[in-house]
Every structure is written in C-alpha cells, then in structure tokens.
Motif scaffolding. Structure first.
Motif, PDB file in Angstrom:
ATOM      1  N   GLY A   1      33.099  33.098  38.100  1.00 50.32           N
ATOM      2  CA  GLY A   1      33.680  34.063  37.186  1.00 50.32           C
ATOM      3  C   GLY A   1      33.655  33.538  35.766  1.00 50.32           C
ATOM      4  O   GLY A   1      32.794  32.743  35.380  1.00 50.32           O
ATOM      5  N   LYS A   2      34.606  33.971  34.953  1.00 45.94           N
ATOM      6  CA  LYS A   2      34.673  33.548  33.554  1.00 45.94           C
ATOM      7  C   LYS A   2      35.391  32.207  33.448  1.00 45.94           C
ATOM      8  O   LYS A   2      36.377  31.956  34.139  1.00 45.94           O
ATOM      9  CB  LYS A   2      35.423  34.595  32.721  1.00 45.94           C
ATOM     10  CG  LYS A   2      34.820  35.985  32.810  1.00 45.94           C
ATOM     11  CD  LYS A   2      33.397  35.992  32.288  1.00 45.94           C
ATOM     12  CE  LYS A   2      32.825  37.398  32.264  1.00 45.94           C
ATOM     13  NZ  LYS A   2      32.643  37.971  33.613  1.00 45.94           N
ATOM     14  N   GLY A   3      34.896  31.355  32.568  1.00 51.49           N
ATOM     15  CA  GLY A   3      35.517  30.058  32.407  1.00 51.49           C
ATOM     16  C   GLY A   3      34.951  29.283  31.228  1.00 51.49           C
ATOM     17  O   GLY A   3      34.017  29.736  30.539  1.00 51.49           O
TER      18      GLY A   3
ATOM     19  N   VAL B   1      38.145  25.137  32.871  1.00 47.81           N
ATOM     20  CA  VAL B   1      39.298  26.034  32.866  1.00 47.81           C
ATOM     21  C   VAL B   1      38.773  27.448  33.067  1.00 47.81           C
ATOM     22  O   VAL B   1      37.993  27.940  32.244  1.00 47.81           O
ATOM     23  CB  VAL B   1      40.083  25.943  31.539  1.00 47.81           C
ATOM     24  CG1 VAL B   1      41.261  26.920  31.560  1.00 47.81           C
ATOM     25  CG2 VAL B   1      40.565  24.527  31.292  1.00 47.81           C
ATOM     26  N   GLY B   2      39.166  28.077  34.151  1.00 45.78           N
ATOM     27  CA  GLY B   2      38.678  29.423  34.391  1.00 45.78           C
ATOM     28  C   GLY B   2      38.921  29.880  35.803  1.00 45.78           C
ATOM     29  O   GLY B   2      39.819  29.398  36.492  1.00 45.78           O
ATOM     30  N   GLN B   3      38.117  30.829  36.233  1.00 45.01           N
ATOM     31  CA  GLN B   3      38.290  31.487  37.522  1.00 45.01           C
ATOM     32  C   GLN B   3      37.617  30.686  38.632  1.00 45.01           C
ATOM     33  O   GLN B   3      36.594  30.020  38.426  1.00 45.01           O
ATOM     34  CB  GLN B   3      37.722  32.908  37.469  1.00 45.01           C
ATOM     35  CG  GLN B   3      38.458  33.818  36.495  1.00 45.01           C
ATOM     36  CD  GLN B   3      37.828  35.184  36.410  1.00 45.01           C
ATOM     37  OE1 GLN B   3      36.611  35.326  36.494  1.00 45.01           O
ATOM     38  NE2 GLN B   3      38.657  36.210  36.236  1.00 45.01           N
TER      39      GLN B   3
ATOM     40  N   GLU C   1      25.608  31.137  35.256  1.00 41.71           N
ATOM     41  CA  GLU C   1      24.828  32.342  35.565  1.00 41.71           C
ATOM     42  C   GLU C   1      25.508  33.526  34.907  1.00 41.71           C
ATOM     43  O   GLU C   1      26.676  33.827  35.177  1.00 41.71           O
ATOM     44  CB  GLU C   1      24.708  32.566  37.067  1.00 41.71           C
ATOM     45  CG  GLU C   1      23.819  33.743  37.405  1.00 41.71           C
ATOM     46  CD  GLU C   1      23.204  33.624  38.782  1.00 41.71           C
ATOM     47  OE1 GLU C   1      22.950  34.660  39.404  1.00 41.71           O
ATOM     48  OE2 GLU C   1      22.976  32.488  39.243  1.00 41.71           O
ATOM     49  N   GLY C   2      24.763  34.216  34.070  1.00 38.62           N
ATOM     50  CA  GLY C   2      25.311  35.292  33.268  1.00 38.62           C
ATOM     51  C   GLY C   2      25.269  34.916  31.799  1.00 38.62           C
ATOM     52  O   GLY C   2      24.660  33.914  31.400  1.00 38.62           O
ATOM     53  N   TYR C   3      25.907  35.728  30.965  1.00 43.20           N
ATOM     54  CA  TYR C   3      25.915  35.463  29.529  1.00 43.20           C
ATOM     55  C   TYR C   3      26.931  34.384  29.189  1.00 43.20           C
ATOM     56  O   TYR C   3      28.040  34.346  29.742  1.00 43.20           O
ATOM     57  CB  TYR C   3      26.235  36.736  28.759  1.00 43.20           C
ATOM     58  CG  TYR C   3      25.099  37.725  28.763  1.00 43.20           C
ATOM     59  CD1 TYR C   3      24.015  37.561  27.902  1.00 43.20           C
ATOM     60  CD2 TYR C   3      25.085  38.812  29.639  1.00 43.20           C
ATOM     61  CE1 TYR C   3      22.958  38.457  27.903  1.00 43.20           C
ATOM     62  CE2 TYR C   3      24.034  39.708  29.648  1.00 43.20           C
ATOM     63  CZ  TYR C   3      22.969  39.530  28.786  1.00 43.20           C
ATOM     64  OH  TYR C   3      21.914  40.404  28.796  1.00 43.20           O
ATOM     65  N   GLY C   4      26.531  33.501  28.292  1.00 46.39           N
ATOM     66  CA  GLY C   4      27.422  32.431  27.886  1.00 46.39           C
ATOM     67  C   GLY C   4      26.969  31.791  26.593  1.00 46.39           C
ATOM     68  O   GLY C   4      25.863  32.049  26.086  1.00 46.39           O
TER      69      GLY C   4
ATOM     70  N   LEU D   1      30.085  31.814  35.343  1.00 45.62           N
ATOM     71  CA  LEU D   1      29.534  30.909  36.351  1.00 45.62           C
ATOM     72  C   LEU D   1      29.511  31.630  37.685  1.00 45.62           C
ATOM     73  O   LEU D   1      30.345  32.503  37.960  1.00 45.62           O
ATOM     74  CB  LEU D   1      30.359  29.627  36.472  1.00 45.62           C
ATOM     75  CG  LEU D   1      30.412  28.703  35.253  1.00 45.62           C
ATOM     76  CD1 LEU D   1      31.608  29.052  34.370  1.00 45.62           C
ATOM     77  CD2 LEU D   1      30.466  27.249  35.685  1.00 45.62           C
ATOM     78  N   TYR D   2      28.561  31.246  38.533  1.00 45.35           N
ATOM     79  CA  TYR D   2      28.424  31.846  39.858  1.00 45.35           C
ATOM     80  C   TYR D   2      28.305  30.721  40.875  1.00 45.35           C
ATOM     81  O   TYR D   2      27.300  30.007  40.901  1.00 45.35           O
ATOM     82  CB  TYR D   2      27.189  32.750  39.909  1.00 45.35           C
ATOM     83  CG  TYR D   2      27.115  33.654  41.124  1.00 45.35           C
ATOM     84  CD1 TYR D   2      27.516  34.986  41.051  1.00 45.35           C
ATOM     85  CD2 TYR D   2      26.634  33.186  42.341  1.00 45.35           C
ATOM     86  CE1 TYR D   2      27.438  35.823  42.151  1.00 45.35           C
ATOM     87  CE2 TYR D   2      26.563  34.003  43.445  1.00 45.35           C
ATOM     88  CZ  TYR D   2      26.965  35.324  43.352  1.00 45.35           C
ATOM     89  OH  TYR D   2      26.902  36.154  44.439  1.00 45.35           O
ATOM     90  N   LEU D   3      29.359  30.526  41.665  1.00 49.06           N
ATOM     91  CA  LEU D   3      29.399  29.474  42.685  1.00 49.06           C
ATOM     92  C   LEU D   3      29.052  28.108  42.082  1.00 49.06           C
ATOM     93  O   LEU D   3      28.246  27.352  42.613  1.00 49.06           O
ATOM     94  CB  LEU D   3      28.461  29.800  43.842  1.00 49.06           C
ATOM     95  CG  LEU D   3      28.844  31.035  44.672  1.00 49.06           C
ATOM     96  CD1 LEU D   3      27.812  31.271  45.767  1.00 49.06           C
ATOM     97  CD2 LEU D   3      30.227  30.893  45.278  1.00 49.06           C
ATOM     98  N   GLY D   4      29.676  27.796  40.958  1.00 48.63           N
ATOM     99  CA  GLY D   4      29.522  26.489  40.344  1.00 48.63           C
ATOM    100  C   GLY D   4      28.345  26.346  39.421  1.00 48.63           C
ATOM    101  O   GLY D   4      28.171  25.281  38.812  1.00 48.63           O
TER     102      GLY D   4
END
Length: 673
Positions: free
Chosen positions: A54-56, A44-46, A76-79, A70-73
């Motif tokens: 994006g955020k999800g 569920v998200g962008q 990637e990033g903080y989570g 997430l970045y292209l599936g």
C-alpha cells in the motif's frame, strides 16, 4: 493475518531493486551499494500479511527517501525517490524498477523526461530531426486501414485481475492448509489466485472510481511497450498522486518541463550519430552508459532504425551487440527491416498485375524520355546505394529480424512479390515470413499468392512456385467477388481497331497480348513435356478419336463380359492462344495432334510453328506404316507359294500408288495454306 497502517518496520527491501540501491549515490542516479537485510532501512506505512503493501515511506541511513506505493514489499506504482544531493525521480515503478513514465530532476534545474526502463530512458518526449515516417511515402501509406490497425487495451476485462485469471488451478492444489503460519516469503512461494485477489483488493481499496472512459489505444505494438502501457493502464486510478500529467509524457509533450538532462542529451546524440554512421561516436555514448541502445524519440524512431535506413551496417552490428531489439517498432508500426523494405522497393519497382487492376494504374515497360539523359555515373551510384540497402536487409534478417513483426500493412512479403523479386521472396520465406497474410479489405483482401500468380514473366512463375510450398490455404479467396471492374473499358480495348485506340490503350493492348503469349508459351511447353511421359501411340489415337474409346465386348461362358478401354486424359486447348473454355476447338486435319479455336489461330499456328511439327509427325506416321507393311510383305515372300507372287506384286504396286496419292494430298493441303 496482520493488516494495518502507520507501523514502523525494519524489514529489508528486496535486493537488486532501486530502493535497495538508493543509499549509495554514485555518478549515475539509482546506482550504488546493494543493501542487505537489517541494514537500517525504516518504513512507515501500510501493511498486509506482514508485508509492506500500500502507501508508505521508506528511509535509508544516508538520507535517501522513497514516498509512494509498494506491493508485497516491492516498489510498485507511482512514487517519488529523493537523494540527499538534491536529485529526485518521480514516476511509475514495477518490482523495484522504473517501468513507465517518469521525470528525473537535477539540482541545476535540468530534467530527463520520458518512458523509463530501469535506470535508462527508453523513449523520449522529443523529436529527432530526419526521423522516418510513412507519411513521406504516400504510395505505401494508402495500405493503412485506420479502422483495422488500431489496438486497444480492453476496459471490459479489468487488468487488475489479469494475472491470476490465467492460473488454472485452485489454492488447495498448491499449498497445504495453514502454510502462511510459518512462511510468508512471497519471493519464493507461488502466488495463488485467491491470494492475489485479496492483495489487489487491499492495494486499490482507496483509489477513486473513474467515470466511464473510452478504450485506451496502444501507442506502440512492440511487446515491451505494450506491457508498459498495460502497467500504466492498471495504475490509471492512481495518477492523481503523481505531480505531473502522465498523459503529457505518453503523448510526447515536453514543453512544460525544464531543460534536457544528461540522459536525454546522450540519447538524442546516440540516434543522430547512428544516422550519420559515426561508429566511434556511437561507441563512446554507449560506453558512457547514459543512453540505452534501444532508445527512441517521441515517434518511436530508434537508433537502430536510423543506422539501418542509412545502411551503416557497422553501426547496426554495434547496436545489436549492445542489446538493441532488432524487432522494435515505431509508433507507426514499422520495424527497422520494414523501413529498409520501403526504401528498397519504391512504387516504380512494382510490376503490373491484373490482381490489383482496379487499385493501381501501373505503366509496364515504360521508359520516360528523361531517363535517357541520366548519366552513367548516377546509375552507378544508384545501383551501389541499392546494393548497400540489400546488404542491410540481409544483415537484419541474419541477426534475427522477424518479417512478421511490423504491424503496418502491407506485409513485407508483398513488397518482394509486387516487385517480382524472387530472390527476396525466397529469403523471406526461409526466415519465417507468413504466406497467409492479406491486404486490407479496402484493397480486396488479396494474398501474396493472388498477386504472384498474376505477375507476368518468368519471375512470377518462380515466386508462385515458392508460395505454393508455403501457403497454408491454396484456395483462399480474395474479398473482391462482388466488385465491378469497369467492363466497358475492357470491351473497348478488345473490340476496337488498334489504330483508333489512344497511346495508353495501345500500350495496354500490347502488354496484355505479351502477357497472354507468355502464358500460352509456358502452357504449351509444360504440356509437351508432360505428354512425352505417356504412350505416344495411345495418345495419338486418343486425340484422333476426340471422344471416349469404344468399348470392346467379349463373350464368356454363362454371359457376356464387358471390357472398357480407358482413353488417355490428354490436354485439349488452343495451340495458338491457349484458350480452352467457351470456345469450339477443332483438330488439325492432317495430324489430329493439336487443336485451335478459330481460323485465325489455325493459320497463325501453322505459319509460326505447327507446319514443321505437322510434317514431321506425318512423315513419322507414314514411315512407321511403310515399315509394318514391308515386314508383312517379307513374311509372305518366305511362306507364300509361287502363284502368289503376282498378287503380291500387284498389292505392292497398289500400295505404292496409294502412298503417292497420300503424299500428293498432303502437298496439296500445304499449298492451300
């Protein structure tokens, strides 16, 4: 092109990453079964171009959940990744793997805190007792130039666009028009510049703008950690979504977190056991899988460095066989190899040299009174320890250690050159050590060749020969051309009677004299060997004339033809002190083969070495002349007439008297000297 948010999707997450393995919670966090396509994941998200972007929030059937970016599936990033058993990881991801600062929490309240590489801690936020620091070695710490050693992440060139700025081609050169109408598999298709630009713009569209900030210093120059800090810098606008302060983890502060978890404890044990040389203990920790072989404490002090500085070569081999990076540096910029060099070459091992005359006050050939009381057993122990350290250095170089990897000056080549260790210089050059490195500007910007050429003794000559074959610029100039070196002190030593000088000045005077005598002896030796390759008669005639050979003119029909005889370019220098500039050189009045700059040098060279050389040259010269005269007389006796015999006898008697006078004159000169 589909762009949206809040949609529910069952698209699979890429295999091999932590999100795909989250459903299977084994004994180690983040490890489990690989999840294949359509395995029941829910997102569920962008979205962006039909990719999770994006955020999800990702859900798995076993109750595991990921909340973050997430970045292209890919994660990637903080989570935050939560398991059903109560474990939780909060941190920075890259391509489905942990990559950067993070915290793993356990139900009992323990926490593993630090920098993560996949499922292992790569750097702790705690300090291991006994870590190696350059601050403990002030003799070497003075080489650090803080203004030139800092590296910064550029703020002007935004790293958001770094990846696709390096692509030298346009989209039309890669894909046919409309390729995304039938394929959006970004794992296999080339990511073009415009596509990445659009992805970044969508990914960071809602991130807050930061006020003007200072450049970010690079905390560790190891390439892996540089990439990690670049990744942290890229996502610096998203740190507000992270529940903990990222800067605390980056600075190595752990006071606000819970007790150390199993990975932290195992990592600390690995470094400590490596320092003690506990081979079985190190093997057990590595086999358990809780500690990475490249783990380092908050200062960047690795298990490999701990084993190397204590010369535990078996542990060094074990760690390298397990995947440790032999060139990983500490936060001070020191590799395991450079730490061993600092220990192997204390300041006392450096030889005095005039290239660094204003920076150091070395005491050459000095033996303290206390050194005489050192027991033989202590000398044996010291030699044994030094030999083990040399074996460790050889092992690290053999296992791929790069002499150019350490960031902190001086370069390792300077240690060996300053200590006049020709064997080590040769080994470093064979292993790829750069010969064009320099000391910091505050130390004159000297190169290894500058120092090697000024090191006294045979070792200095050998090292200079090695560097001459490796240095790319043999005419490199130091940065001390406009500096003053205290000529008043030098003039005092040179122009003051020896008995008036102080003890230290007398020692300096003797050392300089020994150095000049050594250089002169080497110069004389090489010149004699070189002159033996030339025609001796031409060389003798050239030296005797002391000027250009007069030209010989021959007349030809239709004009004159000028023929020049080339004089041999012999070496003209003082045979005693070696000087050749700003002095008036006078030849020996007997043989005309050597030159001296003063009456003192003439007498000294005559008494020490030239007396026998000169007499030998004269005997050889007179013997050759007598032989030629005898040959000419024989020819006259064969072809001459009877009436000429009287004249021949008269000439022979005159020749005999002339020869006797010449010898007598030679003996007379010898007595005067």
């Amino acid at each position: 092109m589909a762009v949206g948010a809040g949609r529910v999707s069952s698209l699979p997450v890429a295999e091999g990453g932590e999100a795909a393995r989250a459903a299977g919670c084994g004994s180690c966090p983040g490890q489990g079964l690989s999840r294949g396509p359509w395995a029941g994941e829910k997102y569920v998200g962008q979205f962006y171009v039909d990719q999770r972007h994006g955020k999800g929030i990702c859900y798995w059937p076993d109750g595991s959940k990921f909340t973050g970016a997430l970045y292209l599936g890919h994660l990637e990033g903080y989570g935050t990744l939560e398991w059903k058993d109560g474990r939780k990881f909060q941190g920075l991801y890259k391509t489905d793997e942990r990559f950067g600062p993070g915290i793993e929490s356990y139900p009992d309240g323990c926490q593993d805190v630090g920098l993560w590489l996949r499922n292992h801690l790569i750097k702790l936020c705690t300090e291991v007792p006994g870590y190696f620091s350059l601050l403990d070695y002030p003799a070497h710490y003075r080489y650090i130039d803080d203004s030139s050693q800092k590296k910064y992440i550029s703020v002007e060139e935004d790293p958001f666009l770094r990846d696709y700025k390096h692509l030298p081609f346009d989209d039309k050169d890669i894909f046919p028009e409309g390729v995304f109408a039938y394929s959006r598999n970004t794992d296999h298709l080339t990511l073009t510049r415009s596509f990445l630009e659009e992805c970044d713009a969508w990914y960071f569209q809602n991130t807050p703008k930061l006020p003007e900030e200072d450049p970010w210093p690079v905390a560790n120059v190891t390439p892996l950690l540089v990439r990690m800090q670049m990744h942290v810098y890229k996502h610096r606008r998203c740190q507000g979504e992270f529940t903990s302060d990222v800067n605390l983890i980056l600075s190595g502060s752990r006071s606000t977190y819970g007790p150390p978890g199993p990975r932290e404890l195992a990592s600390e044990q690995l470094i400590q056991k490596a320092a003690r040389g506990d081979y079985d203990g190190v093997y057990a920790v590595l086999r358990n899988g809780l500690a990475h072989p490249d783990i380092a404490d908050k200062h960047g002090y690795t298990a490999l460095a701990a084993a190397a500085v204590h010369s535990h070569n078996d542990v060094v081999n074990l760690l390298l066989d397990s995947g440790a990076d032999v060139n990983k540096c500490s936060d001070e910029g020191l590799s395991a190899l450079s730490m061993c060099f600092i220990l192997f070459y204390p300041e006392e091992s450096f030889k005095g040299n005039i290239a660094e005359r204003r920076f150091h006050s070395y005491k050459w050939n000095e033996q303290s009174e206390s050194s005489e009381t050192v027991s033989v057993a202590e000398d044996i122990i010291s030699d044994s320890r030094r030999q083990k350290r040399w074996e460790t250095i050889q092992l690290l170089l053999r296992r791929g250690a790069d002499p150019n990897a350490p960031w902190v000056p001086p370069h390792l080549l300077f240690f060996a050159v300053k200590a006049a260790d020709a064997e080590a210089v040769k080994l470093l050059l064979e292993r790829g050590a750069r010969a064009d490195v320099r000391l910091p500007p505050k130390l004159g910007g000297l190169t290894p060749l500058h120092i090697a050429a000024s090191v006294p003794g045979e070792e200095g000559v050998r090292i200079t020969r090695y560097l001459l074959h490796s240095a790319p610029d043999l005419n490199a100039r130091a940065e001390d051309g406009n500096e003053t070196y205290g000529p008043d002190k030098d003039r005092r030593i040179a122009h003051t009677p020896y008995h008036i000088l102080s003890a230290s000045e007398q020692e300096l005077f003797q050392t300089r004299q020994s150095l000049l005598e050594h250089i002169t002896a080497k110069l004389r030796e090489r010149v004699i060997l070189k002159e033996k390759e030339w025609d001796q008669e031409e060389l003798r005639r050239s030296k005797k004339l002391g000027s250009a050979v007069p030209t010989r003119v021959s007349k030809k029909r239709g004009g004159s033809h000028r023929v020049e005889e080339v004089r041999l370019p012999f070496f003209k220098y003082c045979y005693q002190c070696g000087r050749s500039v700003s002095v008036q050189l006078s030849p020996c009045t007997r043989c005309h083969q050597v030159f001296t700059c003063s009456e003192t040098c003439r007498k000294k060279s005559w008494n020490e070495r030239h007396r026998q050389e000169c007499l030998g040259l004269l005997e050889k010269s007179t013997g050759g002349a007598a032989q030629r005269a005898s040959g000419a007389g024989c020819k006259k006796n064969v072809t001459g007439k009877k009436g000429e015999n009287g004249r021949e006898g008269k000439d022979e008697r005159r020749g005999g008297r002339r020869s006797k006078v010449g010898i007598g004159g030679q003996e007379h000169h010898g007595k005067n000297d």
